[in-house]
Design a protein around this motif. Structure first.
Motif, PDB file in Angstrom:
ATOM      1  N   ARG A 114      50.367  45.457 -18.034  1.00 23.64           N
ATOM      2  CA  ARG A 114      50.611  45.351 -19.505  1.00 23.64           C
ATOM      3  C   ARG A 114      51.199  44.189 -19.832  1.00 23.64           C
ATOM      4  O   ARG A 114      51.117  43.345 -20.897  1.00 23.64           O
ATOM      5  N   GLY A 115      52.299  43.863 -19.069  1.00 21.80           N
ATOM      6  CA  GLY A 115      53.210  42.772 -19.233  1.00 21.80           C
ATOM      7  C   GLY A 115      52.407  41.328 -19.188  1.00 21.80           C
ATOM      8  O   GLY A 115      52.662  40.476 -20.055  1.00 21.80           O
ATOM      9  N   ASP A 116      51.476  41.263 -18.212  1.00 23.56           N
ATOM     10  CA  ASP A 116      50.754  40.324 -18.039  1.00 23.56           C
ATOM     11  C   ASP A 116      49.770  39.786 -18.981  1.00 23.56           C
ATOM     12  O   ASP A 116      49.203  38.904 -19.253  1.00 23.56           O
ATOM     13  N   ALA A 117      49.073  41.058 -19.616  1.00 19.53           N
ATOM     14  CA  ALA A 117      48.022  40.933 -20.629  1.00 19.53           C
ATOM     15  C   ALA A 117      48.587  40.385 -21.807  1.00 19.53           C
ATOM     16  O   ALA A 117      47.703  40.091 -22.636  1.00 19.53           O
ATOM     17  N   GLY A 118      49.828  40.343 -22.265  1.00 20.41           N
ATOM     18  CA  GLY A 118      50.414  39.681 -23.541  1.00 20.41           C
ATOM     19  C   GLY A 118      50.300  40.939 -24.634  1.00 20.41           C
ATOM     20  O   GLY A 118      50.024  42.041 -24.316  1.00 20.41           O
TER      21      GLY A 118
END
Length: 185
Positions: A114-118
């Motif tokens: 979730r954090g990497d997806a933006g």
């Protein structure tokens, strides 16, 4: 594992296990996260202690993708409040999580994904502006031409327009104003 899980694996009720074996167990096996309110123990260490075998060392404290995180830990990882993590889970922005020991946990891999997806929360633009029914509106109101033609010959009042076309006084004013601007044709 919690102490309840360890007592169940030992075949004893929790209160009996705590009275007979709890102090010895806590002295030999370390809690995975001493800062956490819920005391969780490594399953391999707990099962080795129950079986009377040598207790293996804990794996390095490196981050593992299958680690389960609380709402506070997930929030710290994402840089948001724990309540926002719970809200994300209910809206589908994060997975629902798994319920264990009376609280919800999220796998580290889901939180980091979730954090990497933006920020994808605003991909749905929400309410669309404009008319809800997409039928085309007539650009020309035929009543305006009729009123303009009548106004060229006679004096037309708002009350007459409202009565003739069965519209409100405000609509009659609007139609009469448009008729006055209508070109002669």
């Amino acid at each position: 594992m919690t102490e309840d899980d360890i007592a169940a694996a030992s075949g004893l009720p929790l209160h009996t296990w705590r009275r007979r074996h709890g102090a010895d167990f806590r002295a030999r096996v370390e809690v995975v996260d001493p800062r956490a309110r819920l005391r969780l123990y490594d399953a391999a260490q707990a099962l080795a202690h129950i079986a009377g075998k040598a207790i293996p060392t804990l794996p390095p404290t490196g981050l593992h993708p299958s680690d389960l995180l609380t709402d506070k830990e997930a929030g710290a990882l994402l840089g948001i409040a724990p309540s926002t993590v719970r809200a994300y889970a209910t809206t589908g922005y994060l997975p629902k999580g798994t319920d264990r020991h009376g609280r919800t946990w999220w796998p580290r891999r889901a939180v980091t994904a979730r954090g990497d997806a933006g920020d994808l929360r605003h991909q749905n633009p929400g309410r669309q502006l404009g008319p809800r029914n997409r039928t085309p509106r007539p650009r020309h109101d035929p009543r305006i031409a009729e009123i303009a033609e009548r106004a060229r010959r006679f004096h037309v009042t708002t009350t007459e327009v409202a009565h003739r076309y069965e519209v409100s006084d405000r609509t009659a004013q609007r139609l009469l104003s448009a008729a006055r601007q209508h070109p002669a044709g």
